[in-house]
Design a protein around this motif. Structure first.
Motif, PDB file in Angstrom:
ATOM      1  N   VAL A 195       0.939  -1.152  -0.084  1.00 25.02           N
ATOM      2  CA  VAL A 195      -0.154  -0.118   0.071  1.00 25.02           C
ATOM      3  C   VAL A 195       0.762   1.145  -0.036  1.00 25.02           C
ATOM      4  CG1 VAL A 195      -1.993   1.201   1.203  1.00 25.02           C
ATOM      5  CG2 VAL A 195      -1.771  -1.339   1.282  1.00 25.02           C
ATOM      6  N   SER A 196       0.616   2.001  -0.824  1.00 27.45           N
ATOM      7  CA  SER A 196       1.600   3.275  -1.131  1.00 27.45           C
ATOM      8  C   SER A 196       0.846   4.417  -0.824  1.00 27.45           C
ATOM      9  CB  SER A 196       2.304   3.270  -2.405  1.00 27.45           C
ATOM     10  OG  SER A 196       3.200   2.237  -2.636  1.00 27.45           O
ATOM     11  N   GLY A 197       1.393   5.329   0.016  1.00 29.54           N
ATOM     12  CA  GLY A 197       0.738   6.433   0.101  1.00 29.54           C
ATOM     13  C   GLY A 197       1.594   7.906  -0.306  1.00 29.54           C
ATOM     14  N   GLY A 198       0.821   9.024  -0.359  1.00 31.40           N
ATOM     15  CA  GLY A 198       1.396  10.056  -0.649  1.00 31.40           C
ATOM     16  C   GLY A 198       1.816  10.734   0.790  1.00 31.40           C
ATOM     17  N   LEU A 199       1.845  12.111   0.834  1.00 31.28           N
ATOM     18  CA  LEU A 199       2.166  12.811   2.101  1.00 31.28           C
ATOM     19  C   LEU A 199       0.815  12.551   2.897  1.00 31.28           C
ATOM     20  CD1 LEU A 199       4.444  14.779   3.370  1.00 31.28           C
ATOM     21  CD2 LEU A 199       3.028  16.629   2.652  1.00 31.28           C
ATOM     22  N   THR A 228      -5.491  11.124   5.455  1.00 32.60           N
ATOM     23  CA  THR A 228      -5.026  10.843   6.912  1.00 32.60           C
ATOM     24  C   THR A 228      -4.507   9.583   7.190  1.00 32.60           C
ATOM     25  OG1 THR A 228      -7.214   9.841   7.605  1.00 32.60           O
ATOM     26  CG2 THR A 228      -6.963  12.270   7.606  1.00 32.60           C
ATOM     27  N   PRO A 229      -3.781   9.382   8.231  1.00 34.27           N
ATOM     28  CA  PRO A 229      -3.158   7.958   8.511  1.00 34.27           C
ATOM     29  C   PRO A 229      -4.130   7.087   8.700  1.00 34.27           C
ATOM     30  CG  PRO A 229      -1.898   9.602   9.669  1.00 34.27           C
ATOM     31  CD  PRO A 229      -2.987  10.225   8.831  1.00 34.27           C
ATOM     32  N   GLU A 230      -5.393   7.503   9.163  1.00 36.10           N
ATOM     33  CA  GLU A 230      -6.408   6.581   9.495  1.00 36.10           C
ATOM     34  C   GLU A 230      -7.094   6.109   8.256  1.00 36.10           C
ATOM     35  OE1 GLU A 230      -5.359   8.526  12.872  1.00 36.10           O
ATOM     36  OE2 GLU A 230      -6.012   9.658  11.065  1.00 36.10           O
ATOM     37  N   GLU A 231      -7.131   6.914   7.129  1.00 36.33           N
ATOM     38  CA  GLU A 231      -7.915   6.303   6.014  1.00 36.33           C
ATOM     39  C   GLU A 231      -6.871   5.634   5.219  1.00 36.33           C
ATOM     40  OE1 GLU A 231     -10.200  10.332   4.414  1.00 36.33           O
ATOM     41  OE2 GLU A 231      -8.144  10.333   4.307  1.00 36.33           O
ATOM     42  N   PHE A 232      -5.560   5.762   5.204  1.00 38.38           N
ATOM     43  CA  PHE A 232      -4.811   5.000   4.830  1.00 38.38           C
ATOM     44  C   PHE A 232      -4.567   3.527   5.479  1.00 38.38           C
ATOM     45  CE2 PHE A 232      -0.438   2.937   4.092  1.00 38.38           C
ATOM     46  CZ  PHE A 232      -0.060   3.189   2.810  1.00 38.38           C
ATOM     47  N   ALA A 233      -4.837   3.479   6.611  1.00 33.33           N
ATOM     48  CA  ALA A 233      -4.942   2.411   7.381  1.00 33.33           C
ATOM     49  C   ALA A 233      -5.864   1.469   7.147  1.00 33.33           C
ATOM     50  CB  ALA A 233      -4.847   2.605   8.990  1.00 33.33           C
ATOM     51  N   ASP A 234      -7.033   2.009   6.619  1.00 34.79           N
ATOM     52  CA  ASP A 234      -8.123   1.149   6.270  1.00 34.79           C
ATOM     53  C   ASP A 234      -7.758   0.375   4.901  1.00 34.79           C
ATOM     54  OD1 ASP A 234      -9.831   2.189   8.422  1.00 34.79           O
ATOM     55  OD2 ASP A 234     -10.855   3.487   6.841  1.00 34.79           O
ATOM     56  N   ALA A 235      -7.033   0.895   4.224  1.00 30.83           N
ATOM     57  CA  ALA A 235      -6.540   0.230   2.970  1.00 30.83           C
ATOM     58  C   ALA A 235      -5.837  -1.011   3.337  1.00 30.83           C
ATOM     59  CB  ALA A 235      -5.847   1.251   1.967  1.00 30.83           C
ATOM     60  N   VAL A 236      -4.904  -0.720   4.365  1.00 33.27           N
ATOM     61  CA  VAL A 236      -4.051  -1.743   4.899  1.00 33.27           C
ATOM     62  C   VAL A 236      -5.011  -3.147   5.263  1.00 33.27           C
ATOM     63  CG1 VAL A 236      -2.337  -2.492   6.443  1.00 33.27           C
ATOM     64  CG2 VAL A 236      -2.126  -0.346   5.383  1.00 33.27           C
ATOM     65  N   LEU A 237      -6.243  -2.619   6.103  1.00 32.26           N
ATOM     66  CA  LEU A 237      -6.779  -3.604   6.407  1.00 32.26           C
ATOM     67  C   LEU A 237      -7.624  -4.603   5.329  1.00 32.26           C
ATOM     68  CD1 LEU A 237      -9.172  -1.926   9.097  1.00 32.26           C
ATOM     69  CD2 LEU A 237      -7.306  -3.492   9.559  1.00 32.26           C
ATOM     70  N   LEU A 252      -1.399  -0.775  -4.217  1.00 34.95           N
ATOM     71  CA  LEU A 252      -2.258  -0.087  -4.204  1.00 34.95           C
ATOM     72  C   LEU A 252      -2.006   1.378  -3.934  1.00 34.95           C
ATOM     73  CD1 LEU A 252      -5.530   0.437  -4.274  1.00 34.95           C
ATOM     74  CD2 LEU A 252      -5.517  -0.457  -2.046  1.00 34.95           C
ATOM     75  N   VAL A 253      -2.030   2.610  -4.633  1.00 32.27           N
ATOM     76  CA  VAL A 253      -1.734   3.916  -4.286  1.00 32.27           C
ATOM     77  C   VAL A 253      -3.020   4.375  -3.604  1.00 32.27           C
ATOM     78  CG1 VAL A 253      -1.089   5.989  -5.207  1.00 32.27           C
ATOM     79  CG2 VAL A 253      -0.108   4.039  -6.261  1.00 32.27           C
ATOM     80  N   VAL A 254      -2.927   4.834  -2.366  1.00 27.84           N
ATOM     81  CA  VAL A 254      -3.888   5.466  -1.538  1.00 27.84           C
ATOM     82  C   VAL A 254      -3.577   6.980  -1.131  1.00 27.84           C
ATOM     83  CG1 VAL A 254      -5.116   5.470   0.581  1.00 27.84           C
ATOM     84  CG2 VAL A 254      -4.242   3.326  -0.452  1.00 27.84           C
ATOM     85  N   ASP A 255      -3.844   7.976  -2.232  1.00 27.94           N
ATOM     86  CA  ASP A 255      -3.509   9.287  -2.117  1.00 27.94           C
ATOM     87  C   ASP A 255      -4.386  10.280  -2.490  1.00 27.94           C
ATOM     88  OD1 ASP A 255      -3.325   8.876  -4.701  1.00 27.94           O
ATOM     89  OD2 ASP A 255      -1.398   9.284  -5.026  1.00 27.94           O
ATOM     90  N   GLY A 257      -6.328  10.015  -5.094  1.00 28.49           N
ATOM     91  CA  GLY A 257      -6.417  10.143  -6.608  1.00 28.49           C
ATOM     92  C   GLY A 257      -5.275  10.916  -7.163  1.00 28.49           C
ATOM     93  N   LEU A 258      -4.415  11.345  -6.449  1.00 24.62           N
ATOM     94  CA  LEU A 258      -3.227  12.249  -6.975  1.00 24.62           C
ATOM     95  C   LEU A 258      -2.643  11.352  -8.061  1.00 24.62           C
ATOM     96  CD1 LEU A 258      -1.530  14.881  -6.694  1.00 24.62           C
ATOM     97  CD2 LEU A 258      -0.248  13.927  -5.156  1.00 24.62           C
ATOM     98  N   VAL A 259      -2.182  10.084  -7.863  1.00 24.70           N
ATOM     99  CA  VAL A 259      -1.244   9.470  -8.744  1.00 24.70           C
ATOM    100  C   VAL A 259      -2.145   8.379  -9.356  1.00 24.70           C
ATOM    101  CG1 VAL A 259       0.499   7.715  -9.072  1.00 24.70           C
ATOM    102  CG2 VAL A 259       0.868   9.726  -7.665  1.00 24.70           C
ATOM    103  N   LYS A 260      -2.166   8.334 -10.797  1.00 24.63           N
ATOM    104  CA  LYS A 260      -3.191   7.503 -11.433  1.00 24.63           C
ATOM    105  C   LYS A 260      -2.134   6.364 -12.142  1.00 24.63           C
ATOM    106  CE  LYS A 260      -6.451  10.578 -11.447  1.00 24.63           C
ATOM    107  NZ  LYS A 260      -5.725  11.687 -10.753  1.00 24.63           N
ATOM    108  N   ASP A 261      -2.003   5.256 -11.199  1.00 30.14           N
ATOM    109  CA  ASP A 261      -1.051   4.191 -11.660  1.00 30.14           C
ATOM    110  C   ASP A 261      -1.276   2.870 -10.819  1.00 30.14           C
ATOM    111  OD1 ASP A 261       1.138   2.889 -12.956  1.00 30.14           O
ATOM    112  OD2 ASP A 261       2.311   2.916 -11.276  1.00 30.14           O
TER     113      ASP A 261
END
Length: 261
Positions: A195-199, A228-237, A252-255, A257-261
């Motif tokens: 799971v890849s995040g942005g800032l 937010t960290p909490e939103e990112f954590a949901d994707a890890v779940l 899976l990029v969770v940001d 919608g900033l990066v489309k890949d």
């Protein structure tokens, strides 16, 4: 093999190891699993008080364990401690620990002056640490016929808007390890994803980022806000859940919608 895939554990049946699980994004991931009823090993290197605070809030389902994840012996001892404490092997590993890094574009060393030692430090924290946890946890996963490995990456690999050379190169290598390990461990019913995040707004690592940068990123996303960290954590779940039982080797990029890949 089909039976192994169908035996995927519900979140509340899992024993989850979160490296760097006491602060920032790691704490959000630890708490997300605890919210869903999992038992969680909250790994820390220096953040003892923060790790113990999570342990004390979770009514016996969290265990704070100190270990430097770049040390294979310390990681093996941590996994053994978790199994002895919970009476069950670690089923899920989240490789989240970040070695001494701050997202401060003004302070980053540029390409013509950056020292190789900085790359080595980030590769140790990303790739070697993930290899250590895999080696320690996979035997238990293999015995039970399934397991989950979730590596934490970055959208800077696809979109190096700020060229953090050392950090981004280490996460690109971790993406490669994610895909090769997925191929190696798939026959054992073990999935390996990233799971890849942005800032993220806000963690210890992103606290050095100027507010104007957060605002610029927010305006560039379809959601018009920073994840937010909490939103990112949901994707890890999701990757740990039975719903992801047929997904492996993916990023899976969770940001927002900033990066489309």
């Amino acid at each position: 093999m089909e039976n192994r895939m169908s035996n995927a554990l519900a979140l509340n049946e899992q024993v989850v190891l979160v490296t760097g699980g006491a602060r920032g994004l790691g704490a959000a991931i630890s708490r997300a699993f605890l919210r869903e009823g999992a038992r969680v090993v909250v790994n820390y290197r220096n953040s003892r008080e923060a790790a113990l605070a999570i342990e004390q809030q979770a009514a016996g389902r969290a265990l704070a364990v100190q270990a430097d994840v770049t040390d294979p012996d310390a990681v093996a001892a941590m996994v053994a401690t978790a199994q002895a404490h919970f009476g069950s092997a670690v089923t899920t590993v989240v490789n989240n620990a970040l070695v001494d890094f701050a997202f401060d574009g003004d302070a980053r060393p540029q390409g013509e002056i950056i020292a190789w030692e900085r790359f080595e430090r980030q590769f140790e924290g990303s790739v070697r640490a993930a290899l250590n946890t895999l080696k320690a946890a996979v035997p238990g996963m293999r015995t039970q016929g399934n397991g989950r490995v979730i590596n934490i990456g970055t959208n800077l690999v696809q979109n190096p808007v700020v060229p953090y050379h050392d950090y981004t190169a280490s996460k690109a290598a971790l993406m490669s390890l994610t895909r090769t390990m997925a191929a190696d461990l798939g026959p054992d019913g073990i999935t390996v994803n990233m799971v890849s995040g942005g800032l993220l707004r806000t963690t210890d690592a992103s606290a050095a980022t100027p507010e104007a940068v957060f605002d610029l990123i927010a305006q560039a996303t379809p959601l018009r806000r920073v994840t937010t960290p909490e939103e990112f954590a949901d994707a890890v779940l999701f990757f740990a859940s039975p719903w992801a039982r047929a997904i492996t080797g993916q990023n899976l990029v969770v940001d927002g919608g900033l990066v489309k890949d």
